[in-house]
Structures are given as structure tokens and as C-alpha cells.
Design a protein around this motif. Structure first.
Motif, PDB file in Angstrom:
ATOM      1  N   THR A  31       2.239 -16.039 -23.466  1.00  0.00           N
ATOM      2  CA  THR A  31       1.594 -15.475 -24.547  1.00  0.00           C
ATOM      3  C   THR A  31       0.931 -14.894 -25.197  1.00  0.00           C
ATOM      4  O   THR A  31       1.266 -14.175 -26.682  1.00  0.00           O
ATOM      5  N   LYS A  32       0.023 -16.128 -25.560  1.00  0.00           N
ATOM      6  CA  LYS A  32      -0.903 -16.742 -26.865  1.00  0.00           C
ATOM      7  C   LYS A  32      -2.359 -16.456 -26.146  1.00  0.00           C
ATOM      8  O   LYS A  32      -2.287 -16.604 -25.060  1.00  0.00           O
ATOM      9  N   PHE A  33      -2.876 -15.677 -27.392  1.00  0.00           N
ATOM     10  CA  PHE A  33      -4.603 -15.095 -26.625  1.00  0.00           C
ATOM     11  C   PHE A  33      -5.690 -14.956 -27.974  1.00  0.00           C
ATOM     12  O   PHE A  33      -4.710 -14.698 -29.370  1.00  0.00           O
ATOM     13  N   TYR A  34      -6.202 -15.295 -27.871  1.00  0.00           N
ATOM     14  CA  TYR A  34      -7.251 -14.961 -29.229  1.00  0.00           C
ATOM     15  C   TYR A  34      -8.717 -14.232 -28.853  1.00  0.00           C
ATOM     16  O   TYR A  34      -9.063 -13.986 -27.756  1.00  0.00           O
ATOM     17  N   ARG A  45     -15.028 -16.471 -36.289  1.00  0.00           N
ATOM     18  CA  ARG A  45     -13.468 -16.795 -36.953  1.00  0.00           C
ATOM     19  C   ARG A  45     -12.734 -15.851 -35.028  1.00  0.00           C
ATOM     20  O   ARG A  45     -12.887 -15.093 -34.565  1.00  0.00           O
ATOM     21  N   GLN A  46     -11.828 -17.071 -35.137  1.00  0.00           N
ATOM     22  CA  GLN A  46     -11.070 -17.368 -33.302  1.00  0.00           C
ATOM     23  C   GLN A  46      -9.594 -16.271 -34.336  1.00  0.00           C
ATOM     24  O   GLN A  46      -9.062 -17.082 -34.740  1.00  0.00           O
ATOM     25  N   ASN A  47     -10.106 -14.960 -33.891  1.00  0.00           N
ATOM     26  CA  ASN A  47      -8.397 -13.923 -34.506  1.00  0.00           C
ATOM     27  C   ASN A  47      -7.242 -14.378 -33.457  1.00  0.00           C
ATOM     28  O   ASN A  47      -7.594 -13.985 -32.869  1.00  0.00           O
ATOM     29  N   ALA A  48      -5.996 -14.826 -33.544  1.00  0.00           N
ATOM     30  CA  ALA A  48      -4.988 -15.586 -33.157  1.00  0.00           C
ATOM     31  C   ALA A  48      -4.035 -13.641 -32.640  1.00  0.00           C
ATOM     32  O   ALA A  48      -3.532 -12.923 -33.690  1.00  0.00           O
ATOM     33  N   VAL A  49      -3.814 -13.954 -31.635  1.00  0.00           N
ATOM     34  CA  VAL A  49      -2.735 -12.791 -31.024  1.00  0.00           C
ATOM     35  C   VAL A  49      -1.444 -13.263 -29.987  1.00  0.00           C
ATOM     36  O   VAL A  49      -1.746 -14.320 -29.796  1.00  0.00           O
ATOM     37  N   LYS A  50      -0.222 -12.893 -30.680  1.00  0.00           N
ATOM     38  CA  LYS A  50       1.138 -13.870 -29.860  1.00  0.00           C
ATOM     39  C   LYS A  50       1.708 -12.295 -29.578  1.00  0.00           C
ATOM     40  O   LYS A  50       2.640 -11.657 -30.157  1.00  0.00           O
ATOM     41  N   TYR A  51       2.288 -12.135 -28.175  1.00  0.00           N
ATOM     42  CA  TYR A  51       2.768 -11.151 -27.753  1.00  0.00           C
ATOM     43  C   TYR A  51       4.128 -11.989 -27.992  1.00  0.00           C
ATOM     44  O   TYR A  51       5.006 -13.382 -28.076  1.00  0.00           O
ATOM     45  N   ARG A  52       5.483 -11.129 -28.618  1.00  0.00           N
ATOM     46  CA  ARG A  52       7.273 -11.575 -28.563  1.00  0.00           C
ATOM     47  C   ARG A  52       7.228 -11.360 -27.293  1.00  0.00           C
ATOM     48  O   ARG A  52       8.137 -10.735 -26.269  1.00  0.00           O
ATOM     49  N   PRO A  83      -9.616 -13.998 -19.586  1.00  0.00           N
ATOM     50  CA  PRO A  83      -9.438 -15.305 -18.579  1.00  0.00           C
ATOM     51  C   PRO A  83      -8.575 -15.313 -18.383  1.00  0.00           C
ATOM     52  O   PRO A  83      -8.923 -16.171 -16.664  1.00  0.00           O
ATOM     53  N   GLY A  84      -7.582 -16.425 -19.197  1.00  0.00           N
ATOM     54  CA  GLY A  84      -6.826 -16.989 -19.020  1.00  0.00           C
ATOM     55  C   GLY A  84      -5.864 -17.082 -20.205  1.00  0.00           C
ATOM     56  O   GLY A  84      -6.381 -16.205 -21.308  1.00  0.00           O
ATOM     57  N   GLY A  85      -4.717 -17.723 -20.003  1.00  0.00           N
ATOM     58  CA  GLY A  85      -3.757 -18.362 -21.114  1.00  0.00           C
ATOM     59  C   GLY A  85      -4.327 -18.611 -22.300  1.00  0.00           C
ATOM     60  O   GLY A  85      -5.174 -19.338 -22.168  1.00  0.00           O
ATOM     61  N   ASP A  86      -3.983 -18.346 -23.596  1.00  0.00           N
ATOM     62  CA  ASP A  86      -4.494 -19.628 -24.514  1.00  0.00           C
ATOM     63  C   ASP A  86      -6.488 -19.315 -24.918  1.00  0.00           C
ATOM     64  O   ASP A  86      -6.454 -19.831 -24.870  1.00  0.00           O
ATOM     65  N   THR A  87      -6.407 -18.119 -24.306  1.00  0.00           N
ATOM     66  CA  THR A  87      -8.278 -18.189 -24.269  1.00  0.00           C
ATOM     67  C   THR A  87      -8.502 -17.060 -24.362  1.00  0.00           C
ATOM     68  O   THR A  87      -7.654 -16.102 -25.594  1.00  0.00           O
ATOM     69  N   ALA A  88      -9.268 -16.652 -24.760  1.00  0.00           N
ATOM     70  CA  ALA A  88     -10.134 -15.485 -26.130  1.00  0.00           C
ATOM     71  C   ALA A  88     -11.350 -14.794 -25.279  1.00  0.00           C
ATOM     72  O   ALA A  88     -12.218 -15.058 -24.204  1.00  0.00           O
ATOM     73  N   ASP A  96      -3.316 -12.313 -36.334  1.00  0.00           N
ATOM     74  CA  ASP A  96      -3.944 -12.743 -37.207  1.00  0.00           C
ATOM     75  C   ASP A  96      -5.127 -12.526 -37.359  1.00  0.00           C
ATOM     76  O   ASP A  96      -6.119 -13.255 -36.573  1.00  0.00           O
ATOM     77  N   PHE A  97      -5.777 -11.377 -37.780  1.00  0.00           N
ATOM     78  CA  PHE A  97      -7.539 -11.047 -38.398  1.00  0.00           C
ATOM     79  C   PHE A  97      -8.006 -11.247 -39.555  1.00  0.00           C
ATOM     80  O   PHE A  97      -6.986 -11.393 -40.709  1.00  0.00           O
ATOM     81  N   GLY A  98      -9.207 -11.341 -39.631  1.00  0.00           N
ATOM     82  CA  GLY A  98      -9.812 -11.724 -40.964  1.00  0.00           C
ATOM     83  C   GLY A  98     -11.241 -11.456 -41.089  1.00  0.00           C
ATOM     84  O   GLY A  98     -11.815 -11.485 -39.767  1.00  0.00           O
ATOM     85  N   ASP A  99     -11.211 -11.362 -41.933  1.00  0.00           N
ATOM     86  CA  ASP A  99     -12.970 -11.769 -43.112  1.00  0.00           C
ATOM     87  C   ASP A  99     -13.692 -12.462 -42.047  1.00  0.00           C
ATOM     88  O   ASP A  99     -13.185 -13.158 -41.722  1.00  0.00           O
ATOM     89  N   VAL A 100     -15.260 -11.922 -41.327  1.00  0.00           N
ATOM     90  CA  VAL A 100     -15.781 -12.861 -41.096  1.00  0.00           C
ATOM     91  C   VAL A 100     -17.727 -12.278 -41.709  1.00  0.00           C
ATOM     92  O   VAL A 100     -18.571 -11.893 -41.949  1.00  0.00           O
TER      93      VAL A 100
END
Length: 569
Positions: free
Chosen positions: A58-61, A96-103, A157-162, A86-90
Motif C-alpha cells: 500500500t506504499k508508493f512514491y 524529492r521522493q514524495n510518499a503515498v500510503k493507502y489505508r 511499476p511495482g509495490g513500494d516503487t515510484a 507527504d509532499f513538499g517543495d522541490v
């Protein structure tokens, strides 16, 4: 006033520079590169290569790379049914690798948007994540329509990837993003920027084992597509995707061998000629390794080429158009100015075979009169990490190029080849495929770990990768390719190297570009299946949330108690 010229770089149509720059000097105080620390990123864990394990992730970037002199400022975010968004300025020159995690499990209601402003340019873009029913349900939309650069839908392209976005250019010169490729002859488009630089001060994409874009089974072998194929597209498309360093392995075959065969030498030559006829003015290096017969048996020893075999090989190479005959060999080729090579063949550029093989004594190793050269004519630092995991390979490669200072009295004298690739053992490569290793843990890590390991004084000249341009497994059609490497090369030459006043004596091209007249911008949509709509109806933005539902979390931490219209549309 400087003469009028075209810069066919940042759009399908040419950009016409219509005025001059009177104070055309690089000054350190004008540097915009930011040393600001970025949050630590994450490489895909090894176990997520397994579809069974990765499919439960459930975690991606979403990585955003900024190769512009402008800060990419996060304006707002909102997310629904996400544990992390979790996003932020670049800052300029950073990633910046921004994190997305589904519930928990998959829901069609999962969604989130991040809105960015381009400081000083009055332009904006959005990043969206959205879930759908059916296969490959979790999608990312990079919406750069607010910059006139269109929209593109991606699948992780896969789990836990960007999924990665590279933005290059500037307000004055115009912007380019990695949603699609630009003109084939990107070097020619940068002639006014890179022409005075030696080759060792350029940045070029490279294709590792470039000829292995298919498996042709010309030998009896245990090599398969899964454990032997290194590229998804032909030499021709690798060149269109920006590659200017084609790592080739050529050998004669006899009996049983480990490995397999890919494109034939004649196919490679035909594809190079096709590309150079369409996109003249480029510098294309062909480092050709092996030049030896394969083992008659696993312990039978090499079959060394004699003069007759080398003569036949040279005859084939003479079929390459735009070879550069009798180049000046009094200095290493890495020290030649780019313009010297780009101007060869009446401006059609240079295709330079560089031979490295196990040839016997007395056998010719080059033929300068035919434009065929020994690889020793070029000073090259080419480090192979020989690691199976990207989190081990990445710091090793970054350390290599950070030891090579660019410009000034300590300027590194050689070309630095970064082998941004992993080397799985035969069991892992067969089980998961070289393609999965490339597009899941390895290539995505280049755009946060690799970029954040670069600065105006430290960067590689060649970034060698597997599966150049491929973002989704087995999606190899041209319209399905993504242009991160192409845009990275353009941005590194225009921005990162140009911020170094010992490399670029003139004012940075992104800051000094005069008034630019541009054609109609492309504002189409590329969908995840490769379908392209060049002129979508107004207001079409895949994944956009018109209504923010009750329970939506805003970027400032506010949780909506009732559904409201999206104020950031």
C-alpha cells in the motif's frame, strides 16, 4: 547582436531567439542551485519484486526532479483514505521522493492531489493519485496543463516503487517535462550551450548491453528473455529516447555458450543509419566490447579473432554512416569540444565506434582512416558496482562521480560512466527478470538518490541503464515509453553543468535566454495504456476531485467534517 537562430529543444516546434544578451558572463553569485537537504528516500525492498508480495503493498512514491532555476513550491494538498500523503517543495537542482500510503485494502474512493506553483514563472502543475476498479487500479496523473505541457497517466511499476517527473527549462527559455520525448537531435538543439564544452563536460544517457533488445536464440544457450534481455526497445528507439552511448557486445559464435544473442550487427548499423538520417548533428559513441569468439564449450577457452575476422568486422563497420574519419588523436577524445564532433560530415555529426576486445598480437585494433578507433583513444572511468541491490549500488556509483570534480584546477580529466544498474544472480534474474529489476528498484532510484548526489561540480557524463525509457513491464511501444532519461540529460546540460562557471563561461542559458517566440504548446493527454489524445476537450483532467468528501485531509492537517467543492480546481 547575436545572429538569429533556432533552438529546437523545448517543444516540437522550434524556439526562435530574437534578441541578444549584453552581459553574457557566468557569475557565481547568480547560481540558483540549492544545497537544501531533502528528506531521505526509500529504495524498493528486494521482496517487493515478487508480484505476490508487491501486489499487496500500500506504499508508493512520486518523485519530482527540479532542473530549473525556479523553486517548485507546494501550494496545497488534500487526500482521502490515505495514511500518508507527504509532499513538499522541490528547490532548484534537487529531487524529492514524495510518499503515498493507502489505508489498508483497495477502494475506488482512494484519492489525493498535490498542487505546485513554479516560483517566478506564474505557472502551476498538479500531481494526482486515484484508484479505479479492474487491473492495475492505482494510477498517478501528472497534470502539467498549467504549464502547457499536457497530462500523463501512469501506473506504479511495482509495490513500494515510484513514478517520476523531471522538469527542466525556465520561464525565459520555456519548460520541458518528462511526459513525452522531444526532438531526436537534442544535442543539436543544445549546440549554442554545449558546443564549446569538451566531451567530458557533457551529460548523455547510455544503454547498457544495447543490442540485447530482443532474444534471437542464434546459439544453444541457457540464456532467456528473463535473465538475458537488457533493453525493451531497438537501437533506433534507444537513440530517439536520448541515448548517445550504446554499450555493444559483439562476438562470433561457436557451439554451446552462456548468454544469448540479440540484434545482429547489420540490424544495429541499419537502425543507427536510420536515426542519423532523421536526426543529424549528434555525437553517438559505440563502445564495442568482446570482439572474440564465444566458448566452443564452457571450458574450451576463447576463440581469438585473427586478421581476416577483424578485416571482415571492419568492413561491416564501414557501413555506418557519418563515421568521423581521421579525427585528431593527439588528445583524448574526451577533451575534444562537442562542436568539433558535431560539425563533422558537413554538420551531420559523428558516430564513433570505440573498440575494446581480446584481439591477438599483430591484429589491427583500429582504423582511423575508416573512423574506427581503439577505446584507448578516450580516457574513461567506467565503474561496475556488481551489486544485486539498488540500495547498495546507488551510493557506490554516486561516490564514484562525486570523486570527479568538474571545472577549475582540479578538473577531472576523464569521461565518467555511471553504470546505474544492478547485477542479479542467475536464479533471481530468472525468477523476477532483468526488466523488473530495472523498472522497479533501479531506474526510479536514479531520480531521487542519483539526482540528489549531483551538484554543479559533480555529475557523471554517461548514465548507463537497462530498459531505457520503459516505465511499465512489457510496455515497449514508443507511445508507452516515458522520457525521464531524455529530460534528465537536457536538464543536466542546460541547468546543472551550466551553473558551474568553470564549465560554462557564459551566463546560464536558462537565465540569459532572450525573449522567446514559441509555437502552440502541446496540451494533450497520454493515458496509461499509451493512448494519446492531442486535443482533449477543455476541462478534461483525469483523477481530478471536483468534490472534497467528508473525511478528506487537507495539507494543513484539517479534516473536513462535510463534503465541499474543491476550491483549488
Amino acid at each position: 547582436m547575436r545572429a538569429l537562430h533556432t533552438l529546437a529543444l523545448l517543444a516540437s516546434s522550434a524556439w526562435l531567439l530574437v534578441s541578444g544578451q549584453t552581459d553574457d558572463v557566468c557569475r557565481i553569485q547568480d547560481r540558483t542551485y540549492s544545497p537544501e537537504a531533502m528528506p531521505a528516500g526509500s529504495h524498493q525492498p528486494y521482496d517487493k519484486l515478487s508480484p505476490a508480495v508487491g501486489g499487496l503493498s500500500t506504499k508508493f512514491y512520486i518523485t519530482v526532479v527540479n532542473l530549473t532555476p525556479h523553486r517548485l513550491r507546494l501550494a496545497n494538498t488534500h487526500s482521502y483514505q490515505m495514511d500518508a500523503f507527504d509532499f513538499g517543495d522541490v528547490p532548484p537542482g534537487r529531487a524529492r521522493q514524495n510518499a503515498v500510503k493507502y489505508r489498508g485494502g483497495l477502494s475506488r474512493d482512494d484519492a489525493g492531489e498535490a498542487y505546485y506553483l513554479v516560483d517566478g514563472a506564474d505557472q502551476r502543475f498538479a500531481v494526482r493519485v486515484k484508484s479505479y476498479s479492474g487491473p492495475r487500479p492505482r494510477r498517478v496523473v501528472l497534470d502539467l496543463s498549467g504549464m502547457g505541457l499536457g497530462q500523463r497517466e501512469y501506473v506504479f511499476p511495482g509495490g513500494d516503487t515510484a513514478v517520476s517527473l523531471v522538469v527542466a527549462g525556465s520561464r525565459r527559455l520555456g519548460f520541458r517535462a518528462s511526459l513525452r520525448h522531444g526532438p531526436g537531435n537534442w544535442m543539436r538543439g543544445l549546440y549554442d550551450v554545449i558546443g564549446d564544452r569538451p566531451v567530458r563536460h557533457l551529460v548523455m544517457p547510455g544503454a547498457h548491453d544495447a543490442g540485447m533488445s530482443k532474444i534471437t536464440n542464434k546459439i544453444t544457450s541457457i540464456g532467456s528473455r528473463s535473465n538475458t534481455q537488457n533493453q525493451g526497445v531497438s537501437i533506433y528507439d534507444q537513440l530517439r529516447a536520448g541515448a548517445r552511448w550504446l554499450d555493444l557486445r559483439v562476438g562470433s559464435m561457436a557451439g554451446l555458450a552462456v548468454g544469448n544473442t540479440g540484434e545482429s550487427l547489420d540490424e544495429v548499423i541499419g537502425e543507427i543509419n536510420r536515426f542519423t538520417s532523421e536526426s543529424p548533428g549528434e555525437i553517438i559513441f559505440l563502445p564495442i566490447r568482446y570482439l572474440v569468439g564465444r566458448y566452443a564449450f564452457p571450458d574450451g577457452g576463447p576463440i581469438l579473432w585473427g586478421a581476416a575476422m577483424v578485416g571482415e568486422f571492419f568492413a561491416r563497420l564501414r557501413g555506418i554512416n557519418n563515421r568521423c574519419l581521421d579525427l585528431d588523436t593527439s588528445t583524448g577524445f574526451q577533451n575534444h569540444r562537442a562542436s568539433y564532433l558535431m560539425d563533422q560530415n558537413a554538420g551531420k555529426g559523428c558516430v564513433i565506434p570505440l573498440l575494446s576486445g581480446r584481439l591477438g598480437a599483430g591484429v589491427p585494433r583500429e582504423s582511423p582512416g575508416d573512423g574506427i578507433y581503439d577505446i584507448g583513444r578516450m580516457g574513461i572511468d567506467d565503474r561496475w558496482s556488481d551489486q544485486m541491490r539498488a540500495d547498495v549500488m546507488a551510493p557506490d556509483q554516486i561516490g564514484t562521480w562525486r570523486s570527479a570534480v568538474r571545472g577549475g584546477a582540479a578538473d577531472h580529466g576523464n569521461l565518467v560512466v555511471a553504470q546505474w544498474l544492478v547485477t542479479p544472480d542467475a536464479v533471481a534474474a530468472t525468477a523476477y527478470s532483468l526488466q523488473s529489476f530495472a523498472i522497479q528498484p533501479t531506474n526510479p532510484s536514479l531520480y531521487w538518490a542519483g539526482v540528489n548526489g549531483m551538484d554543479p561540480e559533480h555529475w557523471p557524463n554517461v548514465v548507463l541503464v537497462d530498459y531505457l525509457g520503459v516505465q511499465q513491464r512489457d510496455q515497449w511501444a514508443w507511445d508507452s515509453l516515458s522520457a525521464e532519461m531524455y529530460t534528465l540529460a537536457v536538464g543536466m546540460n542546460l541547468y546543472m553543468a551550466s551553473e558551474n562557471c568553470d564549465v560554462n563561461r557564459r551566463r546560464g542559458p536558462l537565465r540569459s535566454a532572450p525573449k522567446v517566440s514559441r509555437g502552440v504548446p502541446w496540451n494533450g493527454i497520454i493515458f496509461a495504456n499509451g493512448t494519446t489524445v492531442d486535443r482533449p476537450p477543455p476541462g478534461i483532467h483525469p483523477g481530478r476531485a471536483a468534490i472534497l468528501r467528508s473525511g478528506t485531509v487537507l495539507g494543513n492537517g484539517t479534516v473536513l467534517a462535510a463534503s465541499v467543492p474543491n476550491p483549488w480546481l
